[in-house]
Design an enzyme around this catalytic site. Sequence first.
Site, PDB file in Angstrom:
ATOM      1  CG  HIS A  48      -1.844   1.208   1.207  1.00  0.00           C
ATOM      2  ND1 HIS A  48      -3.066   1.171   0.596  1.00  0.00           N
ATOM      3  CD2 HIS A  48      -1.693   2.450   1.696  1.00  0.00           C
ATOM      4  CE1 HIS A  48      -3.647   2.353   0.725  1.00  0.00           C
ATOM      5  NE2 HIS A  48      -2.825   3.148   1.383  1.00  0.00           N
ATOM      6  CG  HIS A 100      -5.027   1.943  -9.211  1.00  0.00           C
ATOM      7  ND1 HIS A 100      -5.203   2.798  -8.138  1.00  0.00           N
ATOM      8  CD2 HIS A 100      -6.017   2.235 -10.091  1.00  0.00           C
ATOM      9  CE1 HIS A 100      -6.260   3.563  -8.354  1.00  0.00           C
ATOM     10  NE2 HIS A 100      -6.774   3.243  -9.549  1.00  0.00           N
TER      11      HIS A 100
END
Length: 113
Positions: A48, A100
């Site tokens: 993350h 992403h």
Amino acid sequence: MSTTDCIFCKIVAGEIPSTTVVETENVIAFRDIAPKAPVHVLVASKQHVPNVAAAAREIPEVLAEMAQVAQQIADAECDGEYRLIFNTGPAAGQTVFHVHGHVMNGGALGWDA
């Protein structure tokens, strides 16, 4: 946002189902649930970090692997030609604050840039 609230962290953990296209030790690629193009695959770091700038700073080797995975997807699904789009910040359209990229077939967005 904590990683426990992050939808992509939950996908990585297997808590939320996804249609996985490619998975490596560091990267997961899966089909977008609301595709904007005939080919629309999300390539995310398993770690993350909030956006592409943070990934470049904190995990540059994983960001490079994300680009390699994007090319692998494009080779298989777009004759090697694609757009790799990273949205950074709400004003740019980022809605999931976990790094992403969107792999999309070439002219799908109608952009000439």
